[in-house]
Design a protein around this motif. Structure first.
Motif, PDB file in Angstrom:
ATOM      1  N   PHE A 339      -3.435  43.501  51.680  1.00 43.17           N
ATOM      2  CA  PHE A 339      -3.065  42.462  50.719  1.00 43.17           C
ATOM      3  C   PHE A 339      -2.213  43.060  49.622  1.00 43.17           C
ATOM      4  CE2 PHE A 339      -7.167  44.228  49.655  1.00 43.17           C
ATOM      5  CZ  PHE A 339      -7.043  44.543  48.326  1.00 43.17           C
ATOM      6  N   GLU A 340      -1.336  42.230  49.109  1.00 39.62           N
ATOM      7  CA  GLU A 340      -0.533  42.649  47.968  1.00 39.62           C
ATOM      8  C   GLU A 340      -1.049  41.834  46.794  1.00 39.62           C
ATOM      9  OE1 GLU A 340       1.378  41.438  50.827  1.00 39.62           O
ATOM     10  OE2 GLU A 340       1.091  43.467  51.593  1.00 39.62           O
ATOM     11  N   LEU A 341      -1.600  42.546  45.808  1.00 43.25           N
ATOM     12  CA  LEU A 341      -2.129  41.827  44.657  1.00 43.25           C
ATOM     13  C   LEU A 341      -0.997  41.204  43.866  1.00 43.25           C
ATOM     14  CD1 LEU A 341      -4.803  44.365  43.470  1.00 43.25           C
ATOM     15  CD2 LEU A 341      -5.213  42.100  44.391  1.00 43.25           C
ATOM     16  N   VAL A 342      -1.290  40.031  43.328  1.00 43.25           N
ATOM     17  CA  VAL A 342      -0.326  39.419  42.420  1.00 43.25           C
ATOM     18  C   VAL A 342      -0.475  40.118  41.070  1.00 43.25           C
ATOM     19  CG1 VAL A 342       0.337  37.292  41.255  1.00 43.25           C
ATOM     20  CG2 VAL A 342      -0.473  37.231  43.623  1.00 43.25           C
ATOM     21  N   PRO A 343       0.634  40.649  40.527  1.00 43.45           N
ATOM     22  CA  PRO A 343       0.504  41.413  39.277  1.00 43.45           C
ATOM     23  C   PRO A 343      -0.127  40.589  38.166  1.00 43.45           C
ATOM     24  CG  PRO A 343       2.704  41.624  40.172  1.00 43.45           C
ATOM     25  CD  PRO A 343       2.015  40.593  40.989  1.00 43.45           C
ATOM     26  N   ALA A 344      -1.146  41.145  37.564  1.00 41.72           N
ATOM     27  CA  ALA A 344      -1.735  40.542  36.376  1.00 41.72           C
ATOM     28  C   ALA A 344      -1.874  41.690  35.396  1.00 41.72           C
ATOM     29  CB  ALA A 344      -3.084  39.938  36.696  1.00 41.72           C
ATOM     30  N   VAL A 345      -0.958  41.776  34.453  1.00 41.48           N
ATOM     31  CA  VAL A 345      -0.972  42.902  33.534  1.00 41.48           C
ATOM     32  C   VAL A 345      -1.548  42.445  32.204  1.00 41.48           C
ATOM     33  CG1 VAL A 345       0.407  44.668  32.414  1.00 41.48           C
ATOM     34  CG2 VAL A 345       1.032  43.863  34.682  1.00 41.48           C
TER      35      VAL A 345
ATOM     36  N   SER B  29       7.638  37.375  37.235  1.00 36.36           N
ATOM     37  CA  SER B  29       8.361  36.673  38.299  1.00 36.36           C
ATOM     38  C   SER B  29       7.522  36.623  39.575  1.00 36.36           C
ATOM     39  CB  SER B  29       9.724  37.320  38.538  1.00 36.36           C
ATOM     40  OG  SER B  29       9.623  38.328  39.509  1.00 36.36           O
ATOM     41  N   GLN B  30       6.774  37.726  39.832  1.00 39.08           N
ATOM     42  CA  GLN B  30       5.922  37.686  41.033  1.00 39.08           C
ATOM     43  C   GLN B  30       4.810  36.659  40.883  1.00 39.08           C
ATOM     44  OE1 GLN B  30       4.566  40.850  43.469  1.00 39.08           O
ATOM     45  NE2 GLN B  30       5.814  42.344  42.404  1.00 39.08           N
ATOM     46  N   ARG B  31       4.303  36.537  39.659  1.00 41.80           N
ATOM     47  CA  ARG B  31       3.228  35.554  39.449  1.00 41.80           C
ATOM     48  C   ARG B  31       3.714  34.152  39.766  1.00 41.80           C
ATOM     49  NH1 ARG B  31       1.245  38.487  35.204  1.00 41.80           N
ATOM     50  NH2 ARG B  31       2.430  37.337  33.651  1.00 41.80           N
ATOM     51  N   THR B  32       4.937  33.824  39.322  1.00 45.14           N
ATOM     52  CA  THR B  32       5.423  32.468  39.620  1.00 45.14           C
ATOM     53  C   THR B  32       5.723  32.315  41.102  1.00 45.14           C
ATOM     54  OG1 THR B  32       7.415  33.327  38.587  1.00 45.14           O
ATOM     55  CG2 THR B  32       6.336  31.492  37.478  1.00 45.14           C
ATOM     56  N   SER B  33       6.382  33.339  41.677  1.00 41.92           N
ATOM     57  CA  SER B  33       6.799  33.158  43.064  1.00 41.92           C
ATOM     58  C   SER B  33       5.607  33.144  44.013  1.00 41.92           C
ATOM     59  CB  SER B  33       7.805  34.237  43.464  1.00 41.92           C
ATOM     60  OG  SER B  33       7.160  35.491  43.513  1.00 41.92           O
ATOM     61  N   ARG B  34       4.477  33.705  43.577  1.00 36.00           N
ATOM     62  CA  ARG B  34       3.353  33.765  44.509  1.00 36.00           C
ATOM     63  C   ARG B  34       2.195  32.869  44.109  1.00 36.00           C
ATOM     64  NH1 ARG B  34       2.429  39.966  45.484  1.00 36.00           N
ATOM     65  NH2 ARG B  34       0.722  39.153  46.749  1.00 36.00           N
ATOM     66  N   SER B  35       2.436  32.008  43.132  1.00 35.53           N
ATOM     67  CA  SER B  35       1.341  31.137  42.702  1.00 35.53           C
ATOM     68  C   SER B  35       0.954  30.168  43.822  1.00 35.53           C
ATOM     69  CB  SER B  35       1.735  30.384  41.439  1.00 35.53           C
ATOM     70  OG  SER B  35       2.843  29.563  41.712  1.00 35.53           O
ATOM     71  N   ALA B  36       1.935  29.791  44.655  1.00 32.30           N
ATOM     72  CA  ALA B  36       1.633  28.867  45.749  1.00 32.30           C
ATOM     73  C   ALA B  36       0.652  29.510  46.729  1.00 32.30           C
ATOM     74  CB  ALA B  36       2.918  28.470  46.451  1.00 32.30           C
ATOM     75  N   ALA B  37       0.910  30.792  47.062  1.00 32.53           N
ATOM     76  CA  ALA B  37       0.027  31.493  47.993  1.00 32.53           C
ATOM     77  C   ALA B  37      -1.380  31.615  47.416  1.00 32.53           C
ATOM     78  CB  ALA B  37       0.595  32.873  48.302  1.00 32.53           C
ATOM     79  N   LEU B  38      -1.449  31.888  46.111  1.00 30.56           N
ATOM     80  CA  LEU B  38      -2.754  31.983  45.462  1.00 30.56           C
ATOM     81  C   LEU B  38      -3.494  30.655  45.544  1.00 30.56           C
ATOM     82  CD1 LEU B  38      -2.717  33.986  42.114  1.00 30.56           C
ATOM     83  CD2 LEU B  38      -4.089  34.344  44.156  1.00 30.56           C
ATOM     84  N   ALA B  39      -2.760  29.587  45.272  1.00 30.54           N
ATOM     85  CA  ALA B  39      -3.378  28.262  45.321  1.00 30.54           C
ATOM     86  C   ALA B  39      -3.857  27.964  46.739  1.00 30.54           C
ATOM     87  CB  ALA B  39      -2.386  27.208  44.845  1.00 30.54           C
TER      88      ALA B  39
END
Ligand SMILES: Nc1ncnc2c1ncn2[C@@H]1O[C@H](COP(=O)(O)OP(=O)(O)O)[C@@H](O)[C@H]1O
Ligand SMILES: [Mg+2]
Lengths: 383, 111, 225
Positions: A339-345, B29-39
């Motif tokens: 898995f690639e974590l979504v960055p949360a800094v 930018s990664q948080r926005t682009s991957r928010s769909a996958a998280l959801a």
């Protein structure tokens, strides 16, 4: 202002020139320093991103799970148990769940077998004889939709299933080892008679009532153990906490070693350095100038180490999937989610890390100099 | 002007400072682009009623730490020897122990 | 230029090993002249230099620099005066090892925060004038004794001081190099510098460059020598 800048750049020039005299030693120090920051920052970024992701993903997990305990161990829910729950007020929905573990001797991996609730998976995907598998299971066994796979159950019988679907790779963090199968298949495979369940998932009408309901549950069903969603979430909040973990045990060792090393380096003023400070004072440097010059030395080294170490850690955790931690996190497991974590800094954490890496080193560089720099300048006349 | 060491050092520092700030931009930018996958993952958790992250698959209590028997992390005894390295990453969920004690005290019938 | 009145200096004052290195020195050092302090080892020459050069304070007595009493000033002001008025050439040269000759020469000007380029050029001009231009990028420990002394002289001159103080400047030099040093001294004198040096080298004391010789013995001036 211009004079101030000229002065500071001149002091930096001198500091760099003196550092360059012991290139290997100072470069080695910088490297070790960077490595420490890198490890600390990697752990920090990894755990905070993981905790954040856990909180976001698990916020929709069942509100209450009811387990039944027999002699201190988790046991199957017997028939009739579910009905007794219905009498507790505030319980909106209750559902017996079926799930369990299966050890696949072929690849020596553990899977989680699970019966999805009605409507959870697209119709027809999980029917009798058909399964949906997690991405890691598919990878480990080389499965694609349409393949057949057979497992030998604990009763010794061989069961064959057709793979109807593979769960998406993006979902590996929660579903890598899952194997979804129909209720009939599950009961046959594990020989669990009808009416028995692994545990019970409850949904509650008023979320504020969850704790009361848990207390009532414990009252009416003394052998039950309710697990609340907030407890699940808290489990993952405390996981990889700063104080826990083998990584940190190893780290604290290396941090200590570095602290000694840095202290040695920064505070162990050699006779040579003392002499140099004396010379600087004799040729017209003030105590403050010597201290400023040393401040720049500490600040430049620690700032460089912090920035480079942090950047490397960021890339490591969020661009290279924390590859260095894998052996530690993997443990004995064969099945490991990719898995690639979504960055949360967390800015506050970064600031803390900055403070605890840059500040002590800079201080350790200056303080001993202070004592040398306030000695009388006439000492250099005799040597 | 690059002939001075201090200037070189400052240019280098500015450069890595910018790179440092870029990591925050990248994170955003990664948080926005991957928010769909998280959801999507959150929905999967809801639909299947999942309770844990699939991080360590080697044992019951590491695969589902929130669902494990209270003492299983210690092999049924608080000072039982630990077998798995991930066990050292996973403390027995303190919150569970606490609330269990709590509930224990609220009931008047023993378990 | 500099007037010393009844200067006394004690080391380890009040302790068992109290030692009076200077005991009642009255001396006037004239501007734009070369004054040589002469005397046997241990007579207090170096101690006197440190007091004149604001490196140390006298235990009692007054130091006047151009009519201004500087003996009671706090350290900060002394540093300021030292930096702007005095240039030092130490007995052991006291260069910073590992740095180039040019960097060593530039050092005293760093805390002033002047224009770096101008400082850089001034250092090179000074080294050129001391015939060291070709060695300006060499680390000082690779230079010979005479070259090191010339770097030390250039360093003393970088802030354009009015007074140059040199402690035993020829102690580490052979006769030829000592003569060269005297030539440099001549040159400095022509530029209008006030020079104070210590020596027990006859070559220096008897040189025509030296205007005044002051004899010291056991921390006191010896008259009529
Ligand atoms: N820091 C000190 N502590 C104690 N005694 C000192 C110190 N510095 C110099 N002295 C003593 O003061 C006397 C004069 O020293 P100095 O001025 O160096 O003499 P000179 O330069 O003429 O050889 C010497 O006897 C020396 O031992
Ligand atoms: Mg002496």
């Amino acid at each position: 202002m211009k004079i101030w800048i000229e002065k500071q750049t001149a002091l930096i020039d001198f500091t760099l020139a003196s550092l360059a005299r012991r290139k290997v030693k100072n470069f080695g120090l910088l490297l070790v320093y960077m490595l420490i920051v890198f490890l600390l920052a990697s752990v920090m970024l990894y755990t905070s991103a993981l905790r954040r992701e856990a909180a976001q993903v698990l916020k929709n997990s069942p509100e209450v799970i009811v387990q039944r305990m027999v002699a201190g161990r988790h046991d199957l829910i017997p028939p009739g148990y579910l009905e007794r729950l219905g009498r507790i007020r505030g319980v909106q929905k209750k559902e017996g769940r079926l799930w369990g573990y299966y050890y696949d001797a072929v690849v020596k991996a553990n899977y989680t077998f699970m019966v999805p609730t009605a409507g959870a998976v697209a119709a027809g995907k999980v029917a009798d004889g058909k399964i949906v598998v997690g991405a890691a299971v598919a990878r480990e066994r080389g499965l694609v939709p349409g393949n057949l796979i057979s497992f030998r159950s604990y009763s010794g019988r061989q069961f064959s299933f057709a793979v109807a679907d593979v769960l998406p790779h993006e979902a590996e963090l929660v579903s890598a080892d899952l194997l979804l199968l129909s209720e009939a298949d599950y009961r046959a495979f594990f020989q669990i008679p009808a009416g028995h369940y692994t545990d019970i998932a409850l949904s509650v009408a008023n979320p504020q009532e969850v704790r009361n309901i848990a207390a009532k549950l414990a009252e009416t069903l003394p052998d039950s153990r309710p697990i609340l969603r907030e407890e699940v979430l808290r489990t993952y909040e405390s996981i990889f906490n700063w104080r826990e973990g083998i990584v940190l045990v190893l780290l604290s060792g290396s941090i200590l070693a570095f602290a000694i090393f840095a202290w040695e380096k920064a505070s162990g003023l050699s006779a040579e350095e003392k002499r140099e400070i004396g010379i600087l004072k004799a040729i017209g440097w003030e105590t403050g100038d010597v201290l400023k010059m040393k401040f720049w030395e500490g600040a430049l080294i620690s700032l460089t180490a912090f920035l480079l170490g942090y950047i490397a850690a960021y890339l490591h955790v969020f661009r290279f999937s924390a590859a260095l931690f894998e052996p530690v996190l993997k443990g004995w497991a064969v099945l490991y989610p990719r898995f690639e974590l979504v960055p949360a800094v967390d800015g506050f954490q970064v600031a803390t890390l900055f403070f605890f890496t840059v500040f002590p080193y800079t201080v350790a560089t200056i303080v001993p100099i202070w004592r040398a720099a306030i000695t009388d300048p006439d000492a250099v006349m005799r040597s | 002007m690059l002939s001075r060491n201090s200037h070189r050092a400052l240019v280098f520092l500015t450069f890595i400072l910018v790179a440092f700030l870029l990591t925050f931009a990248d994170a955003a930018s990664q948080r926005t682009s991957r928010s769909a996958a998280l959801a999507a993952n959150a929905r999967l958790v809801e639909r299947l009623g999942l309770t844990d992250l699939c991080l360590f698959t080697e044992a019951r209590y590491t695969r589902h730490p929130s669902q494990a028997d209270l003492h299983s992390a210690f092999q049924d005894h608080p000072i039982g020897l630990e077998h798995f390295p991930s066990g050292s990453l996973l403390p027995p969920p303190r919150s569970l122990a606490a609330s269990y004690e709590n509930l224990d005290r609220k009931t008047n019938r023993p378990d | 230029m500099i007037k010393l009145t009844n200067i006394r200096k004690a080391y380890n004052q009040g302790r068992e090993n109290e030692f009076w290195a200077l005991d009642g020195i009255n001396l006037e050092i004239e501007a734009q002249r070369v004054t040589a302090l002469c005397g046997p080892s241990g007579s207090g020459k170096t101690t006197l230099l440190t007091i004149v050069g604001c490196l140390a304070r006298p235990t009692s007595g007054r130091v006047h620099l151009k009519e201004r009493d500087i003996s009671g000033l706090p350290e900060r002001f002394l540093t300021e005066i030292r930096r702007s008025t005095f240039g030092f050439v130490f007995q052991q040269f006291n260069l910073i090892k590992g740095l180039s000759a040019r960097d060593n020469v530039m050092l005293p000007a760093y805390p002033l925060g002047g224009d770096w380029r101008a400082l850089h050029d001034r250092a090179e001009t000074l080294l050129d004038s001391l015939k060291l231009g070709h060695r300006r990028d060499a680390r000082v420990e690779w230079l010979s004794g005479g070259e090191q002394q010339r770097v030390a002289i250039a360093r003393a001159m970088i802030n354009d001081p009015q007074v140059v103080i040199a402690d035993e400047p020829t102690a580490n030099l052979d006769t030829a190099l000592s003569r060269e040093f005297l030539a440099i001294l001549e040159n400095l004198k022509e530029q209008g510098k006030t020079i104070l040096l210590t020596s027990h080298d006859p070559l220096v004391i008897e040189s025509t460059v030296v205007d005044t010789v002051v004899n010291l013995r056991d921390g006191r001036l010896v008259r009529g020598a």
